[in-house]
Design a protein around this motif. Sequence first.
Motif, PDB file in Angstrom:
ATOM      1  N   LEU A  97     -23.031  34.880  -9.398  1.00 20.12           N
ATOM      2  CA  LEU A  97     -22.299  34.902 -10.663  1.00 20.12           C
ATOM      3  C   LEU A  97     -22.893  35.923 -11.623  1.00 20.12           C
ATOM      4  O   LEU A  97     -22.155  36.646 -12.308  1.00 20.12           O
ATOM      5  CB  LEU A  97     -22.307  33.510 -11.293  1.00 20.12           C
ATOM      6  CG  LEU A  97     -21.613  33.380 -12.652  1.00 20.12           C
ATOM      7  CD1 LEU A  97     -20.136  33.765 -12.538  1.00 20.12           C
ATOM      8  CD2 LEU A  97     -21.764  31.958 -13.189  1.00 20.12           C
ATOM      9  N   SER A  98     -24.209  36.008 -11.678  1.00 17.15           N
ATOM     10  CA  SER A  98     -24.856  36.968 -12.579  1.00 17.15           C
ATOM     11  C   SER A  98     -24.490  38.399 -12.198  1.00 17.15           C
ATOM     12  O   SER A  98     -24.317  39.265 -13.067  1.00 17.15           O
ATOM     13  CB  SER A  98     -26.378  36.783 -12.556  1.00 17.15           C
ATOM     14  OG  SER A  98     -26.924  37.185 -11.307  1.00 17.15           O
ATOM     15  N   GLN A  99     -24.345  38.659 -10.900  1.00 15.61           N
ATOM     16  CA  GLN A  99     -23.942  39.988 -10.444  1.00 15.61           C
ATOM     17  C   GLN A  99     -22.487  40.269 -10.809  1.00 15.61           C
ATOM     18  O   GLN A  99     -22.120  41.404 -11.127  1.00 15.61           O
ATOM     19  CB  GLN A  99     -24.139  40.097  -8.932  1.00 15.61           C
ATOM     20  CG  GLN A  99     -25.596  40.026  -8.497  1.00 15.61           C
ATOM     21  CD  GLN A  99     -25.755  39.913  -6.986  1.00 15.61           C
ATOM     22  OE1 GLN A  99     -24.800  39.658  -6.257  1.00 15.61           O
ATOM     23  NE2 GLN A  99     -26.983  40.103  -6.522  1.00 15.61           N
ATOM     24  N   MET A 100     -21.671  39.220 -10.787  1.00 13.30           N
ATOM     25  CA  MET A 100     -20.245  39.387 -11.094  1.00 13.30           C
ATOM     26  C   MET A 100     -20.017  39.740 -12.564  1.00 13.30           C
ATOM     27  O   MET A 100     -19.055  40.435 -12.897  1.00 13.30           O
ATOM     28  CB  MET A 100     -19.486  38.107 -10.739  1.00 13.30           C
ATOM     29  CG  MET A 100     -19.420  37.822  -9.247  1.00 13.30           C
ATOM     30  SD  MET A 100     -18.738  36.177  -8.893  1.00 13.30           S
ATOM     31  CE  MET A 100     -17.058  36.357  -9.518  1.00 13.30           C
ATOM     32  N   VAL A 101     -20.885  39.229 -13.461  1.00 10.82           N
ATOM     33  CA  VAL A 101     -20.665  39.430 -14.906  1.00 10.82           C
ATOM     34  C   VAL A 101     -21.615  40.462 -15.508  1.00 10.82           C
ATOM     35  O   VAL A 101     -21.680  40.597 -16.734  1.00 10.82           O
ATOM     36  CB  VAL A 101     -20.814  38.085 -15.669  1.00 10.82           C
ATOM     37  CG1 VAL A 101     -19.789  37.090 -15.191  1.00 10.82           C
ATOM     38  CG2 VAL A 101     -22.228  37.518 -15.526  1.00 10.82           C
ATOM     39  N   LYS A 102     -22.314  41.210 -14.674  1.00 11.27           N
ATOM     40  CA  LYS A 102     -23.239  42.207 -15.218  1.00 11.27           C
ATOM     41  C   LYS A 102     -22.469  43.279 -15.997  1.00 11.27           C
ATOM     42  O   LYS A 102     -21.285  43.538 -15.722  1.00 11.27           O
ATOM     43  CB  LYS A 102     -24.063  42.835 -14.093  1.00 11.27           C
ATOM     44  CG  LYS A 102     -23.269  43.648 -13.099  1.00 11.27           C
ATOM     45  CD  LYS A 102     -24.177  44.179 -12.005  1.00 11.27           C
ATOM     46  CE  LYS A 102     -23.377  44.999 -10.981  1.00 11.27           C
ATOM     47  NZ  LYS A 102     -24.254  45.502  -9.900  1.00 11.27           N
ATOM     48  N   PRO A 103     -23.115  43.903 -16.992  1.00  9.11           N
ATOM     49  CA  PRO A 103     -22.432  44.913 -17.818  1.00  9.11           C
ATOM     50  C   PRO A 103     -21.786  45.999 -16.961  1.00  9.11           C
ATOM     51  O   PRO A 103     -22.387  46.504 -16.019  1.00  9.11           O
ATOM     52  CB  PRO A 103     -23.570  45.476 -18.670  1.00  9.11           C
ATOM     53  CG  PRO A 103     -24.562  44.349 -18.759  1.00  9.11           C
ATOM     54  CD  PRO A 103     -24.497  43.661 -17.422  1.00  9.11           C
ATOM     55  N   GLY A 104     -20.559  46.327 -17.306  1.00 13.03           N
ATOM     56  CA  GLY A 104     -19.841  47.360 -16.579  1.00 13.03           C
ATOM     57  C   GLY A 104     -18.985  46.846 -15.442  1.00 13.03           C
ATOM     58  O   GLY A 104     -18.129  47.567 -14.927  1.00 13.03           O
ATOM     59  N   HIS A 160     -16.095  44.592 -13.463  1.00 18.51           N
ATOM     60  CA  HIS A 160     -14.692  44.311 -13.806  1.00 18.51           C
ATOM     61  C   HIS A 160     -14.566  42.969 -14.532  1.00 18.51           C
ATOM     62  O   HIS A 160     -13.846  42.867 -15.533  1.00 18.51           O
ATOM     63  CB  HIS A 160     -13.851  44.295 -12.527  1.00 18.51           C
ATOM     64  CG  HIS A 160     -12.390  44.137 -12.770  1.00 18.51           C
ATOM     65  ND1 HIS A 160     -11.654  45.026 -13.526  1.00 18.51           N
ATOM     66  CD2 HIS A 160     -11.510  43.177 -12.375  1.00 18.51           C
ATOM     67  CE1 HIS A 160     -10.401  44.633 -13.582  1.00 18.51           C
ATOM     68  NE2 HIS A 160     -10.280  43.513 -12.901  1.00 18.51           N
ATOM     69  N   LEU A 161     -15.285  41.944 -14.037  1.00 17.26           N
ATOM     70  CA  LEU A 161     -15.197  40.621 -14.659  1.00 17.26           C
ATOM     71  C   LEU A 161     -15.771  40.638 -16.067  1.00 17.26           C
ATOM     72  O   LEU A 161     -15.233  40.010 -16.981  1.00 17.26           O
ATOM     73  CB  LEU A 161     -15.917  39.579 -13.803  1.00 17.26           C
ATOM     74  CG  LEU A 161     -15.912  38.146 -14.333  1.00 17.26           C
ATOM     75  CD1 LEU A 161     -14.485  37.669 -14.606  1.00 17.26           C
ATOM     76  CD2 LEU A 161     -16.611  37.201 -13.348  1.00 17.26           C
ATOM     77  N   ASN A 162     -16.867  41.368 -16.268  1.00 12.99           N
ATOM     78  CA  ASN A 162     -17.457  41.459 -17.599  1.00 12.99           C
ATOM     79  C   ASN A 162     -16.484  42.095 -18.589  1.00 12.99           C
ATOM     80  O   ASN A 162     -16.355  41.646 -19.733  1.00 12.99           O
ATOM     81  CB  ASN A 162     -18.757  42.255 -17.546  1.00 12.99           C
ATOM     82  CG  ASN A 162     -19.410  42.389 -18.910  1.00 12.99           C
ATOM     83  OD1 ASN A 162     -19.229  43.393 -19.607  1.00 12.99           O
ATOM     84  ND2 ASN A 162     -20.155  41.377 -19.311  1.00 12.99           N
ATOM     85  N   LYS A 163     -15.767  43.124 -18.129  1.00 17.04           N
ATOM     86  CA  LYS A 163     -14.801  43.790 -19.000  1.00 17.04           C
ATOM     87  C   LYS A 163     -13.640  42.863 -19.332  1.00 17.04           C
ATOM     88  O   LYS A 163     -13.079  42.923 -20.430  1.00 17.04           O
ATOM     89  CB  LYS A 163     -14.304  45.073 -18.340  1.00 17.04           C
ATOM     90  CG  LYS A 163     -15.376  46.153 -18.259  1.00 17.04           C
ATOM     91  CD  LYS A 163     -14.863  47.408 -17.589  1.00 17.04           C
ATOM     92  CE  LYS A 163     -15.951  48.488 -17.538  1.00 17.04           C
ATOM     93  NZ  LYS A 163     -15.477  49.716 -16.869  1.00 17.04           N
ATOM     94  N   ILE A 164     -13.281  41.992 -18.386  1.00 18.08           N
ATOM     95  CA  ILE A 164     -12.233  41.004 -18.658  1.00 18.08           C
ATOM     96  C   ILE A 164     -12.708  40.006 -19.710  1.00 18.08           C
ATOM     97  O   ILE A 164     -11.992  39.689 -20.663  1.00 18.08           O
ATOM     98  CB  ILE A 164     -11.836  40.272 -17.362  1.00 18.08           C
ATOM     99  CG1 ILE A 164     -11.015  41.199 -16.463  1.00 18.08           C
ATOM    100  CG2 ILE A 164     -11.054  39.000 -17.661  1.00 18.08           C
ATOM    101  CD1 ILE A 164     -10.664  40.599 -15.119  1.00 18.08           C
TER     102      ILE A 164
END
Length: 225
Positions: free
Chosen positions: A168-175, A177-181
Amino acid sequence: MRRIISGSIVSYSQYGHLKIPKEVKTKCPMCTKNGRFTLKVNYQANRVGLFSEGICSECKELSSFVIMFTDYLGNTSEQAELYIYDQRHPLQQIENDTVIPDDLIRAYRSAINVQQSKDNSATAVMSKRVLEGVIKHFQSEPKQGNHLAEQLEQLPKHVDFTKPIVTLSQMVKPGSHLNKILELEHELDEDMAELLVDLLGGLMEYLYILPSKMETIHQQMNQRF
């Protein structure tokens, strides 16, 4: 996990400086009817939420709830948010999981069948077989002679229980796609919205439902002896 909107909350109780839901009216995950649930807080999972349970007024079946104090950024909310856990079809989910060994699925299915048949001795036998099957799956060669408890204590050496959170931490890291969402820099389409809510449900189950359920069942079993 399904979020219950504030309009479905009938009454509140005080928990410290927060108001938390006490009675709600919502669709029951067991009978699918709109029932009333009086929530009973059983166990504080951690600082950000509570595990709770309530019995449906229509079918009298027990459902699990999570009361969240904070949002995903860790900010404390003025009003706690409430989620209900849909646990209608655990066997179907397990049978459709290609990772779980077939013999373990058969043992679990047998445990359910004998329990529903009120064969208590067979339920105990099959429950032990399921636990032994889990150990065997993750430990190719369990040490002979070790008690079941000792073998379970060894599981963290063979299973990376932190992997879901690391992923999950890798999915929401800055930059990402999920973080931008999440930061509203990218639009969220319908398919991605469904995946995101599914992700949140899995996270709630992993962090709150499972630990709280284990603790509650442990307490309930201790009260019986």
